[in-house]
Design a protein around this motif. Structure first.
Motif, PDB file in Angstrom:
ATOM      1  N   LEU A  36      49.231  45.571  42.439  1.00  0.00           N
ATOM      2  CA  LEU A  36      49.491  44.175  42.799  1.00  0.00           C
ATOM      3  C   LEU A  36      49.830  44.048  44.280  1.00  0.00           C
ATOM      4  CD1 LEU A  36      49.721  41.277  41.791  1.00  0.00           C
ATOM      5  CD2 LEU A  36      52.114  41.725  41.269  1.00  0.00           C
ATOM      6  N   ILE A  37      50.629  44.955  44.783  1.00  0.00           N
ATOM      7  CA  ILE A  37      50.996  44.934  46.203  1.00  0.00           C
ATOM      8  C   ILE A  37      49.761  45.129  47.079  1.00  0.00           C
ATOM      9  CG2 ILE A  37      52.245  46.210  48.007  1.00  0.00           C
ATOM     10  CD1 ILE A  37      54.401  46.739  45.767  1.00  0.00           C
ATOM     11  N   GLN A  38      48.842  45.967  46.628  1.00  0.00           N
ATOM     12  CA  GLN A  38      47.637  46.250  47.402  1.00  0.00           C
ATOM     13  C   GLN A  38      46.595  45.130  47.315  1.00  0.00           C
ATOM     14  OE1 GLN A  38      46.270  50.457  47.087  1.00  0.00           O
ATOM     15  NE2 GLN A  38      48.131  50.702  45.851  1.00  0.00           N
ATOM     16  N   ALA A  39      46.761  44.216  46.355  1.00  0.00           N
ATOM     17  CA  ALA A  39      45.816  43.101  46.216  1.00  0.00           C
ATOM     18  C   ALA A  39      45.951  42.180  47.428  1.00  0.00           C
ATOM     19  CB  ALA A  39      46.100  42.332  44.934  1.00  0.00           C
ATOM     20  N   SER A  40      44.857  41.625  47.873  1.00  0.00           N
ATOM     21  CA  SER A  40      44.890  40.756  49.052  1.00  0.00           C
ATOM     22  C   SER A  40      45.205  39.312  48.697  1.00  0.00           C
ATOM     23  CB  SER A  40      43.554  40.842  49.794  1.00  0.00           C
ATOM     24  OG  SER A  40      42.508  40.448  48.933  1.00  0.00           O
ATOM     25  N   GLU A  41      45.293  39.020  47.391  1.00  0.00           N
ATOM     26  CA  GLU A  41      45.610  37.664  46.950  1.00  0.00           C
ATOM     27  C   GLU A  41      46.264  37.727  45.580  1.00  0.00           C
ATOM     28  OE1 GLU A  41      41.713  35.933  47.005  1.00  0.00           O
ATOM     29  OE2 GLU A  41      41.223  36.690  45.019  1.00  0.00           O
ATOM     30  N   ALA A  42      46.689  36.579  45.077  1.00  0.00           N
ATOM     31  CA  ALA A  42      47.250  36.522  43.733  1.00  0.00           C
ATOM     32  C   ALA A  42      46.158  36.929  42.746  1.00  0.00           C
ATOM     33  CB  ALA A  42      47.739  35.110  43.439  1.00  0.00           C
ATOM     34  N   VAL A  43      46.541  37.686  41.721  1.00  0.00           N
ATOM     35  CA  VAL A  43      45.556  38.185  40.767  1.00  0.00           C
ATOM     36  C   VAL A  43      46.015  37.959  39.333  1.00  0.00           C
ATOM     37  CG1 VAL A  43      44.533  39.927  42.297  1.00  0.00           C
ATOM     38  CG2 VAL A  43      46.502  40.526  40.907  1.00  0.00           C
ATOM     39  N   SER A  44      45.033  37.858  38.441  1.00  0.00           N
ATOM     40  CA  SER A  44      45.324  37.731  37.017  1.00  0.00           C
ATOM     41  C   SER A  44      45.569  39.126  36.436  1.00  0.00           C
ATOM     42  CB  SER A  44      44.145  37.072  36.306  1.00  0.00           C
ATOM     43  OG  SER A  44      43.045  37.970  36.257  1.00  0.00           O
ATOM     44  N   ALA A  45      46.067  39.162  35.223  1.00  0.00           N
ATOM     45  CA  ALA A  45      46.286  40.445  34.553  1.00  0.00           C
ATOM     46  C   ALA A  45      44.965  41.184  34.364  1.00  0.00           C
ATOM     47  CB  ALA A  45      46.978  40.232  33.217  1.00  0.00           C
ATOM     48  N   TYR A  46      43.906  40.437  34.085  1.00  0.00           N
ATOM     49  CA  TYR A  46      42.593  41.061  33.900  1.00  0.00           C
ATOM     50  C   TYR A  46      42.074  41.645  35.217  1.00  0.00           C
ATOM     51  CZ  TYR A  46      42.479  39.235  29.195  1.00  0.00           C
ATOM     52  OH  TYR A  46      42.770  38.986  27.871  1.00  0.00           O
ATOM     53  N   GLU A  47      42.246  40.903  36.303  1.00  0.00           N
ATOM     54  CA  GLU A  47      41.835  41.417  37.619  1.00  0.00           C
ATOM     55  C   GLU A  47      42.666  42.637  37.991  1.00  0.00           C
ATOM     56  OE1 GLU A  47      40.467  37.239  39.751  1.00  0.00           O
ATOM     57  OE2 GLU A  47      42.607  37.708  39.600  1.00  0.00           O
ATOM     58  N   LEU A  48      43.940  42.596  37.642  1.00  0.00           N
ATOM     59  CA  LEU A  48      44.833  43.716  37.933  1.00  0.00           C
ATOM     60  C   LEU A  48      44.452  44.943  37.111  1.00  0.00           C
ATOM     61  CD1 LEU A  48      47.106  44.208  39.862  1.00  0.00           C
ATOM     62  CD2 LEU A  48      48.702  43.383  38.150  1.00  0.00           C
ATOM     63  N   ALA A  49      44.018  44.753  35.879  1.00  0.00           N
ATOM     64  CA  ALA A  49      43.564  45.875  35.045  1.00  0.00           C
ATOM     65  C   ALA A  49      42.348  46.541  35.688  1.00  0.00           C
ATOM     66  CB  ALA A  49      43.240  45.394  33.634  1.00  0.00           C
ATOM     67  N   GLU A  50      41.455  45.722  36.271  1.00  0.00           N
ATOM     68  CA  GLU A  50      40.283  46.274  36.966  1.00  0.00           C
ATOM     69  C   GLU A  50      40.707  47.045  38.213  1.00  0.00           C
ATOM     70  OE1 GLU A  50      37.210  43.395  37.795  1.00  0.00           O
ATOM     71  OE2 GLU A  50      37.443  42.515  35.798  1.00  0.00           O
ATOM     72  N   TYR A  52      43.587  48.413  38.760  1.00  0.00           N
ATOM     73  CA  TYR A  52      44.288  49.605  38.279  1.00  0.00           C
ATOM     74  C   TYR A  52      43.271  50.715  38.001  1.00  0.00           C
ATOM     75  CZ  TYR A  52      47.699  52.247  35.445  1.00  0.00           C
ATOM     76  OH  TYR A  52      48.545  53.199  34.941  1.00  0.00           O
ATOM     77  N   ARG A  53      42.184  50.347  37.296  1.00  0.00           N
ATOM     78  CA  ARG A  53      41.136  51.322  36.972  1.00  0.00           C
ATOM     79  C   ARG A  53      40.500  51.872  38.255  1.00  0.00           C
ATOM     80  NH1 ARG A  53      37.410  48.217  34.579  1.00  0.00           N
ATOM     81  NH2 ARG A  53      36.294  48.115  36.529  1.00  0.00           N
ATOM     82  N   ASP A  54      40.234  51.002  39.221  1.00  0.00           N
ATOM     83  CA  ASP A  54      39.612  51.432  40.478  1.00  0.00           C
ATOM     84  C   ASP A  54      40.529  52.333  41.297  1.00  0.00           C
ATOM     85  OD1 ASP A  54      37.428  49.901  39.739  1.00  0.00           O
ATOM     86  OD2 ASP A  54      37.916  48.237  41.109  1.00  0.00           O
ATOM     87  N   ILE A  55      41.805  51.993  41.356  1.00  0.00           N
ATOM     88  CA  ILE A  55      42.754  52.747  42.183  1.00  0.00           C
ATOM     89  C   ILE A  55      43.187  54.049  41.513  1.00  0.00           C
ATOM     90  CG2 ILE A  55      45.067  52.736  43.216  1.00  0.00           C
ATOM     91  CD1 ILE A  55      44.744  49.664  43.524  1.00  0.00           C
ATOM     92  N   PHE A  56      43.531  53.974  40.224  1.00  0.00           N
ATOM     93  CA  PHE A  56      44.129  55.129  39.538  1.00  0.00           C
ATOM     94  C   PHE A  56      43.150  55.863  38.617  1.00  0.00           C
ATOM     95  CE2 PHE A  56      47.563  52.153  40.551  1.00  0.00           C
ATOM     96  CZ  PHE A  56      48.280  52.957  41.424  1.00  0.00           C
ATOM     97  N   GLU A  57      41.914  55.402  38.566  1.00  0.00           N
ATOM     98  CA  GLU A  57      40.851  56.029  37.784  1.00  0.00           C
ATOM     99  C   GLU A  57      41.224  56.243  36.325  1.00  0.00           C
ATOM    100  OE1 GLU A  57      39.768  59.513  40.016  1.00  0.00           O
ATOM    101  OE2 GLU A  57      38.815  58.316  41.581  1.00  0.00           O
ATOM    102  N   GLN A  58      41.905  55.254  35.747  1.00  0.00           N
ATOM    103  CA  GLN A  58      42.188  55.246  34.321  1.00  0.00           C
ATOM    104  C   GLN A  58      42.307  53.802  33.862  1.00  0.00           C
ATOM    105  OE1 GLN A  58      46.953  56.076  34.347  1.00  0.00           O
ATOM    106  NE2 GLN A  58      45.684  57.848  34.136  1.00  0.00           N
ATOM    107  N   SER A  59      41.925  53.575  32.626  1.00  0.00           N
ATOM    108  CA  SER A  59      41.947  52.221  32.071  1.00  0.00           C
ATOM    109  C   SER A  59      43.321  51.868  31.538  1.00  0.00           C
ATOM    110  CB  SER A  59      40.927  52.093  30.943  1.00  0.00           C
ATOM    111  OG  SER A  59      39.630  52.236  31.456  1.00  0.00           O
TER     112      SER A  59
END
Length: 153
Positions: A36-50, A52-59
């Motif tokens: 969330l801190i790394q996001a450039s804007e406000a994000v939904s839980a679904y966007e954050l799940a994506e 998370y997967r991109d950054i930490f390579e796990q779903s």
């Protein structure tokens, strides 16, 4: 958004806040907060799940992200923008002192969000005025929409 503060310092402070409240900032909670801190804007839980997967390579299921965000909001580490059903990290996340009431300025063009503070006395006056009508507020959070300075130029 949280700017000009090292992610490492924010996470360290988040651990401290959780410890003071006798709760644990688990690895998944830490990772959701980091994303969330790394996001450039406000994000939904679904966007954050994506993210998370991109950054930490796990779903991680969106429902788990919602529960984690509720936990983080309960401990004032993040804020939920109710009108958009999105989340941002608290801009005062590393401060140790109390703050006025957070309010949010949301740009209708670029969707940027700025957190401002409104004096508690102003919010108390507004709440009292509202309650005189017989209306009971469920939250004192204000989300004001307009056009940010960058988009005005």
């Amino acid at each position: 958004m949280v700017k000009d503060i090292l992610l490492e310092d924010i996470i360290k402070h988040a651990h401290q806040i959780c410890s003071e409240n006798s709760v644990k900032l688990t690895t998944k909670r830490e990772h959701v907060l980091s994303a969330l801190i790394q996001a450039s804007e406000a994000v939904s839980a679904y966007e954050l799940a994506e993210q998370y997967r991109d950054i930490f390579e796990q779903s991680i299921p969106a429902m788990s992200v919602y529960r984690i965000l509720d936990f983080l909001a309960e401990h004032s580490l993040v804020h939920k923008l109710t009108s958009a059903n999105k989340y941002i990290a608290c801009s005062h996340i590393t401060c140790s002192h109390s703050h006025d009431v957070p309010q949010f300025l949301i740009c209708e063009i670029c969707n940027s969000v700025s957190e401002i503070s409104v004096k508690k006395s102003v919010m108390s006056e507004l709440t009292a005025s509202v309650e005189k009508t017989g209306f009971k507020l469920s939250t004192s959070q204000l989300e004001l929409k307009g056009i940010c300075q960058s988009c005005q130029q």
